[in-house]
Design a protein around this motif. Structure first.
Motif, PDB file in Angstrom:
ATOM      1  N   PHE A 188      -3.276  -5.170  -5.690  1.00  8.63           N
ATOM      2  CA  PHE A 188      -4.220  -5.429  -4.601  1.00  8.63           C
ATOM      3  C   PHE A 188      -4.962  -4.160  -4.202  1.00  8.63           C
ATOM      4  O   PHE A 188      -6.151  -4.184  -3.942  1.00  8.63           O
ATOM      5  N   LEU A 189      -4.281  -3.037  -4.169  1.00  9.83           N
ATOM      6  CA  LEU A 189      -4.895  -1.805  -3.705  1.00  9.83           C
ATOM      7  C   LEU A 189      -5.988  -1.309  -4.650  1.00  9.83           C
ATOM      8  O   LEU A 189      -6.795  -0.482  -4.272  1.00  9.83           O
ATOM      9  N   CYS A 190      -6.056  -1.850  -5.862  1.00 10.70           N
ATOM     10  CA  CYS A 190      -7.089  -1.451  -6.817  1.00 10.70           C
ATOM     11  C   CYS A 190      -8.272  -2.412  -6.817  1.00 10.70           C
ATOM     12  O   CYS A 190      -9.188  -2.264  -7.609  1.00 10.70           O
ATOM     13  N   ILE A 197       1.293 -11.942   0.641  1.00 11.28           N
ATOM     14  CA  ILE A 197       1.248 -10.503   0.384  1.00 11.28           C
ATOM     15  C   ILE A 197      -0.132  -9.931   0.731  1.00 11.28           C
ATOM     16  O   ILE A 197      -0.245  -8.856   1.320  1.00 11.28           O
ATOM     17  N   ALA A 198      -1.192 -10.668   0.386  1.00  8.05           N
ATOM     18  CA  ALA A 198      -2.548 -10.201   0.704  1.00  8.05           C
ATOM     19  C   ALA A 198      -2.728 -10.045   2.204  1.00  8.05           C
ATOM     20  O   ALA A 198      -3.246  -9.029   2.681  1.00  8.05           O
ATOM     21  N   GLY A 209      -4.326  -2.501   3.837  1.00  2.96           N
ATOM     22  CA  GLY A 209      -5.122  -1.511   3.115  1.00  2.96           C
ATOM     23  C   GLY A 209      -6.194  -2.110   2.219  1.00  2.96           C
ATOM     24  O   GLY A 209      -7.240  -1.492   2.003  1.00  2.96           O
ATOM     25  N   ILE A 210      -5.946  -3.316   1.694  1.00  2.06           N
ATOM     26  CA  ILE A 210      -6.943  -3.906   0.786  1.00  2.06           C
ATOM     27  C   ILE A 210      -8.122  -4.490   1.550  1.00  2.06           C
ATOM     28  O   ILE A 210      -9.123  -4.887   0.951  1.00  2.06           O
ATOM     29  N   TRP A 211      -8.013  -4.569   2.869  1.00  2.00           N
ATOM     30  CA  TRP A 211      -9.102  -5.098   3.700  1.00  2.00           C
ATOM     31  C   TRP A 211      -9.821  -4.006   4.486  1.00  2.00           C
ATOM     32  O   TRP A 211     -10.713  -4.304   5.293  1.00  2.00           O
ATOM     33  N   SER A 212      -9.433  -2.755   4.281  1.00  2.00           N
ATOM     34  CA  SER A 212      -9.920  -1.684   5.157  1.00  2.00           C
ATOM     35  C   SER A 212     -11.258  -1.094   4.716  1.00  2.00           C
ATOM     36  O   SER A 212     -11.798  -0.230   5.389  1.00  2.00           O
ATOM     37  N   SER A 213     -11.799  -1.545   3.591  1.00  2.00           N
ATOM     38  CA  SER A 213     -13.099  -1.072   3.121  1.00  2.00           C
ATOM     39  C   SER A 213     -14.044  -2.262   3.044  1.00  2.00           C
ATOM     40  O   SER A 213     -13.745  -3.252   2.386  1.00  2.00           O
ATOM     41  N   SER A 237      -7.300  -6.348   8.247  1.00  2.00           N
ATOM     42  CA  SER A 237      -7.196  -4.896   8.069  1.00  2.00           C
ATOM     43  C   SER A 237      -6.281  -4.243   9.099  1.00  2.00           C
ATOM     44  O   SER A 237      -6.011  -3.038   9.019  1.00  2.00           O
ATOM     45  N   GLY A 238      -5.792  -5.035  10.051  1.00  2.00           N
ATOM     46  CA  GLY A 238      -4.838  -4.523  11.038  1.00  2.00           C
ATOM     47  C   GLY A 238      -5.414  -3.375  11.839  1.00  2.00           C
ATOM     48  O   GLY A 238      -6.516  -3.465  12.385  1.00  2.00           O
ATOM     49  N   SER A 239      -4.668  -2.266  11.881  1.00  2.00           N
ATOM     50  CA  SER A 239      -5.123  -1.085  12.625  1.00  2.00           C
ATOM     51  C   SER A 239      -5.582   0.026  11.683  1.00  2.00           C
ATOM     52  O   SER A 239      -5.738   1.176  12.102  1.00  2.00           O
TER      53      SER A 239
END
Length: 337
Positions: A15-17, A43-44, A49-53, A80-82
């Motif tokens: 996911f992070l990629c 998991i998503a 982190g996978i939603w932060s960009s 994306s949380g915090s």
């Protein structure tokens, strides 16, 4: 067979990629991952982190948006949380008429109603903005300052709007080709900027930049442009490196004026882009001869070495070594696409 914990770890790293841009196309990650199965969706949603960009292309349509896209953007930001946000705003900007004298011209700086809807959603999370690129003119569209305490890197076309960003930790600034330093200059949030990238710069723009960014450590100029104004003398103790394009031998004065009246005692490294010829080197030597800088190293970043480069190298190096202590040629080939 994988254990559940091993499978979860593997999926999270995948996911992070993923490609991370806001889109209604569920064939692209990270939205794609929510469609695989219940476990992948869990998991998503648990991996901020996978939603932060986020890359948001403002549609520019005059009518309000239907609920889907604003809801998707809200959902994305919630996932994306915090996390600190990396944000890129593109704008098609519908044309609107503006009267200039006796005629009307089309201006494209104004947000449409749909654009404003999306920007208000993004603005609600401005305290999490960390790396931001805005390809639109906020001065024409947004009357409020933007509270961005975590903002460290900003790309923005219009220098006069920088005061809109309440960004005490801003350290990297990329200014687009609209940078002309006309009118009053902003004074807020500039003291901590250490790295400046200018798409276009003249001697006046470069000298003014050093005056308004007192802690500037490095400056990159992509293209040198003409300027009828005369650059003022400038003294700055923090600037350590400059990256400039090679001078145009037909307009030597544009390059030499950058260094005229230039007193920056910490500047020791000058990097120049592309393969030099003797005409380039003559201009560089003339510029360094009129400056009060303590330039010790000249680096050339070469992407396309000429066939006769090795033959001329010793001549070029010898001439520059009369004014600097070190000359280095770095070959940086353009990667294949």
């Amino acid at each position: 067979m994988y254990s559940c914990s091993a499978l979860t770890t593997s999926q999270t790293s995948i996911f992070l990629c993923g490609e991370k841009s806001i889109s209604a196309n569920f064939a692209n990650p990270p939205l794609l991952f929510t469609q695989v199965c219940h476990l992948w969706r869990f998991i998503a949603h648990s991996t901020p982190g996978i939603w932060s960009s986020i890359q948001v292309a403002f549609p520019g349509c005059a009518e309000p948006l239907k609920p889907f896209l604003p809801s998707l953007l809200h959902f994305w930001l919630t996932c994306s949380g915090s996390q600190p946000l990396t944000l890129r705003i593109l704008s098609k900007r519908i044309p609107y008429p503006v009267r200039v004298g006796c005629r009307e011209v089309l201006c494209r700086d104004k947000f449409s109603e749909a654009d404003s809807q999306l920007f208000e959603i993004l603005h609600s999370e401005s305290k999490r903005w960390e790396t931001v690129a805005v390809m639109s003119h906020l001065h024409e569209n947004w009357s409020h300052n933007i509270d961005t305490p975590k903002l460290r890197s900003l790309e923005y076309p219009y220098v006069e709007d920088l005061g809109r960003f309440d960004a005490p930790n801003l350290s990297r600034l990329h200014i687009g080709p609209m940078c002309r330093f006309n009118g009053p200059l902003p004074t807020r949030n500039l003291n901590n900027i250490g790295h400046l990238y200018l798409q276009e710069g003249s001697s006046t723009i470069i000298h003014t930049s050093l005056a308004i960014f007192p802690r500037l450590e490095s400056i990159v100029v992509q293209r040198i442009i003409p300027d009828d104004r005369t650059g003022t003398s400038v003294t700055r103790s923090c600037l350590e490196s400059m990256i400039l394009p090679l001078p145009d031998p037909n307009h030597r004065d544009r390059f030499i004026q950058i260094f005229d009246g230039f007193y920056v005692p910490m500047l020791q490294k000058l990097t120049l882009m592309e393969t030099p010829t003797m005409l380039h080197v003559d201009c560089i030597a003339a510029a360094l001869a009129v400056t009060s800088c303590n330039v010790q190293r000249v680096h050339f970043q070469v992407t396309t070495p000429s066939s006769d480069w090795e033959v001329d190298m010793h001549t070029i190096v010898d001439q520059l070594l009369s004014v600097v202590g070190e000359v280095e040629v770095i070959c940086c080939p353009v990667p294949c696409k």
